[in-house]
Design a protein around this motif. Structure first.
Motif, PDB file in Angstrom:
ATOM      1  N   SER A 106     -14.881   8.906  -0.528  1.00 43.97           N
ATOM      2  CA  SER A 106     -13.964   9.508  -1.496  1.00 43.97           C
ATOM      3  C   SER A 106     -14.676  10.471  -2.436  1.00 43.97           C
ATOM      4  O   SER A 106     -14.069  11.426  -2.923  1.00 43.97           O
ATOM      5  CB  SER A 106     -13.264   8.408  -2.297  1.00 43.97           C
ATOM      6  OG  SER A 106     -14.201   7.674  -3.072  1.00 43.97           O
ATOM      7  N   TRP A 110      -6.138  -3.199  -1.505  1.00 45.64           N
ATOM      8  CA  TRP A 110      -5.680  -1.812  -1.649  1.00 45.64           C
ATOM      9  C   TRP A 110      -5.863  -1.032  -0.353  1.00 45.64           C
ATOM     10  O   TRP A 110      -4.993  -0.240   0.044  1.00 45.64           O
ATOM     11  CB  TRP A 110      -6.463  -1.132  -2.776  1.00 45.64           C
ATOM     12  CG  TRP A 110      -6.221   0.347  -2.850  1.00 45.64           C
ATOM     13  CD1 TRP A 110      -5.179   0.994  -3.446  1.00 45.64           C
ATOM     14  CD2 TRP A 110      -7.038   1.362  -2.269  1.00 45.64           C
ATOM     15  NE1 TRP A 110      -5.294   2.351  -3.276  1.00 45.64           N
ATOM     16  CE2 TRP A 110      -6.420   2.612  -2.559  1.00 45.64           C
ATOM     17  CE3 TRP A 110      -8.229   1.341  -1.541  1.00 45.64           C
ATOM     18  CZ2 TRP A 110      -6.970   3.810  -2.136  1.00 45.64           C
ATOM     19  CZ3 TRP A 110      -8.783   2.547  -1.121  1.00 45.64           C
ATOM     20  CH2 TRP A 110      -8.153   3.760  -1.415  1.00 45.64           C
ATOM     21  N   SER A 155      -2.787   0.640   1.671  1.00 47.73           N
ATOM     22  CA  SER A 155      -2.769   2.093   1.862  1.00 47.73           C
ATOM     23  C   SER A 155      -2.664   2.452   3.335  1.00 47.73           C
ATOM     24  O   SER A 155      -1.974   3.405   3.711  1.00 47.73           O
ATOM     25  CB  SER A 155      -4.016   2.719   1.247  1.00 47.73           C
ATOM     26  OG  SER A 155      -5.189   2.262   1.892  1.00 47.73           O
ATOM     27  N   ARG A 156      -3.329   1.677   4.205  1.00 45.80           N
ATOM     28  CA  ARG A 156      -3.226   1.924   5.644  1.00 45.80           C
ATOM     29  C   ARG A 156      -1.810   1.633   6.145  1.00 45.80           C
ATOM     30  O   ARG A 156      -1.277   2.360   6.986  1.00 45.80           O
ATOM     31  CB  ARG A 156      -4.237   1.061   6.404  1.00 45.80           C
ATOM     32  CG  ARG A 156      -5.665   1.557   6.296  1.00 45.80           C
ATOM     33  CD  ARG A 156      -6.631   0.548   6.899  1.00 45.80           C
ATOM     34  NE  ARG A 156      -6.407   0.376   8.320  1.00 45.80           N
ATOM     35  CZ  ARG A 156      -6.936   1.142   9.275  1.00 45.80           C
ATOM     36  NH1 ARG A 156      -7.721   2.154   8.936  1.00 45.80           N
ATOM     37  NH2 ARG A 156      -6.695   0.911  10.547  1.00 45.80           N
ATOM     38  N   LYS A 158       0.957   1.965   4.418  1.00 40.39           N
ATOM     39  CA  LYS A 158       1.807   3.070   3.967  1.00 40.39           C
ATOM     40  C   LYS A 158       1.647   4.291   4.864  1.00 40.39           C
ATOM     41  O   LYS A 158       2.607   4.973   5.195  1.00 40.39           O
ATOM     42  CB  LYS A 158       1.479   3.416   2.519  1.00 40.39           C
ATOM     43  CG  LYS A 158       1.922   2.369   1.514  1.00 40.39           C
ATOM     44  CD  LYS A 158       1.594   2.805   0.094  1.00 40.39           C
ATOM     45  CE  LYS A 158       2.065   1.754  -0.913  1.00 40.39           C
ATOM     46  NZ  LYS A 158       1.721   2.146  -2.309  1.00 40.39           N
ATOM     47  N   ARG A 159       0.383   4.580   5.257  1.00 42.34           N
ATOM     48  CA  ARG A 159       0.161   5.739   6.121  1.00 42.34           C
ATOM     49  C   ARG A 159       0.807   5.555   7.492  1.00 42.34           C
ATOM     50  O   ARG A 159       1.300   6.493   8.101  1.00 42.34           O
ATOM     51  CB  ARG A 159      -1.347   5.990   6.277  1.00 42.34           C
ATOM     52  CG  ARG A 159      -1.982   6.598   5.040  1.00 42.34           C
ATOM     53  CD  ARG A 159      -3.344   7.203   5.396  1.00 42.34           C
ATOM     54  NE  ARG A 159      -4.258   6.201   5.897  1.00 42.34           N
ATOM     55  CZ  ARG A 159      -5.111   5.541   5.144  1.00 42.34           C
ATOM     56  NH1 ARG A 159      -5.120   5.732   3.834  1.00 42.34           N
ATOM     57  NH2 ARG A 159      -5.941   4.654   5.673  1.00 42.34           N
TER      58      ARG A 159
END
Length: 340
Positions: free
Chosen positions: A276, A329, A333-334, A336-337
């Protein structure tokens, strides 16, 4: 040698990376100074530095040379080894959830530590040797699965299955021989309270060699990120490269487990933090991951010694407090993607 030289020149041409490395080294130096100056014992900061400059107190010298300095070195080695091992596993399998824990390397080490305690009770060196052997055995099992040319996701799922199986064997042995494995909780949580300086030179040598080998493979890892078909078309031996990365990662994880026990989340947390901040170029990711891994484990170990002093809790607890929210998290997040 010429290729390594060009890689180093390219690496230090990135100003953002240079600033990050300089800041990271300053933080690491401050943590090293704090680690040898403070601890759970009642030795004061002034007594430590009086000994360093004037050799005034032999008791303080013993604490420094036999406890704090070896412990500081061990945390740096384990932190850098685990963080880079996580990066290698993730790059080899192209899976953000790959780490020494998820593919069974840590569980293999745990099983063999229990075996070592049963077969050679009271022999501390046996724990390091057996942990090393168990990690490599788990890696060999992964090699055997990878040899079948199954998908990368299948390798990770197989690693989870192997990890569960090896953990079940460990729990069975602990149930049958509860009095033999006295320090099992400390080992499975992870900590550096019983680091022995005798094992550090060999472990340090192996870790340094593996870290250098990892950096030499940085360009190959960049090509591997393009996908197997594209990497093959560019002339990269994909299968051989993946084997090499998994093997080096397993050795790094074995070195860490043999010294500090099973430390969670370092191999997951640090590589993602560095991606990141610095992007996906492994020429920058590897040294940054190495540095931040050392900082993270050394900082958590310092907290473990000081927060409840003179009592000490295993450093793995602090790493779990940091890593668990990040892991949740990452999974969310994975998900959601995948839904998008």
């Amino acid at each position: 040698m010429n290729i390594s030289y060009k890689l180093c020149i390219q690496m230090f041409s990135n100003k953002k990376f240079n600033r990050f490395i300089v800041l990271g080294f300053l933080v690491l130096i401050l943590l090293v100074l704090a680690s040898i100056s403070f601890g759970s014992s009642e030795t004061s900061f002034q007594e430590v530095w009086d000994y360093i400059f004037h050799h005034t107190n032999a008791t303080v010298g013993n604490i420094l040379w036999y406890v704090r300095i070896p412990r500081t070195i061990a945390t740096i080695l384990c932190g850098s080894a685990l963080a880079v091992a996580g990066l290698l596993f993730q790059s080899a399998l192209n899976n953000a959830l790959a780490s020494a824990g998820t593919i069974g390397v840590n569980s293999g080490a745990g099983l063999f530590v229990v075996l070592g305690a049963i077969l050679f009770p009271g022999v501390f060196v046996a724990k390091s040797i057996f942990a090393f052997a168990g990690s490599l055995l788990a890696a060999i099992l992964i090699f055997f699965i990878a040899r079948k040319n199954v998908s990368k996701s299948t390798i990770v799922m197989a690693g989870v299955a192997i990890s569960s199986l090896l953990t079940a064997f460990s729990d069975t042995l602990i149930t049958l021989y509860p009095d033999t494995v006295m320090d099992k909780s400390t080992f499975f949580i992870g900590g550096f309270a019983h680091v022995q300086s005798v094992s550090l030179p060999f472990i340090g040598f192996v870790v340094i060699v593996c870290l250098i080998a990892s950096y030499v493979l940085a360009t190959r890892m960049n090509v591997l990120m393009l996908g197997d078909e594209m990497a093959n078309s560019l002339g990269l031996p994909v299968v051989r490269t993946r084997y090499m990365l998994i093997f080096i990662g397993a050795i790094l994880a074995a070195c860490s487990v043999s010294v500090g026990g099973i430390l969670s989340f370092v191999g997951l947390l640090v590589p993602h933090m560095m991606r990141s901040l610095l992007g996906n170029d492994h020429r920058y990711l590897l040294p940054a991951t190495l540095l931040v891994g050392a900082i993270l484990v050394l900082g958590c170990d310092l907290l473990a010694r000081l927060v409840f002093a003179p009592f000490e809790i295993p450093v793995g607890i602090f790493l779990s407090f940091l890593g668990s929210p990040f892991f949740l998290w990452l999974i969310l997040s994975r998900c959601k993607r995948l839904q998008v």
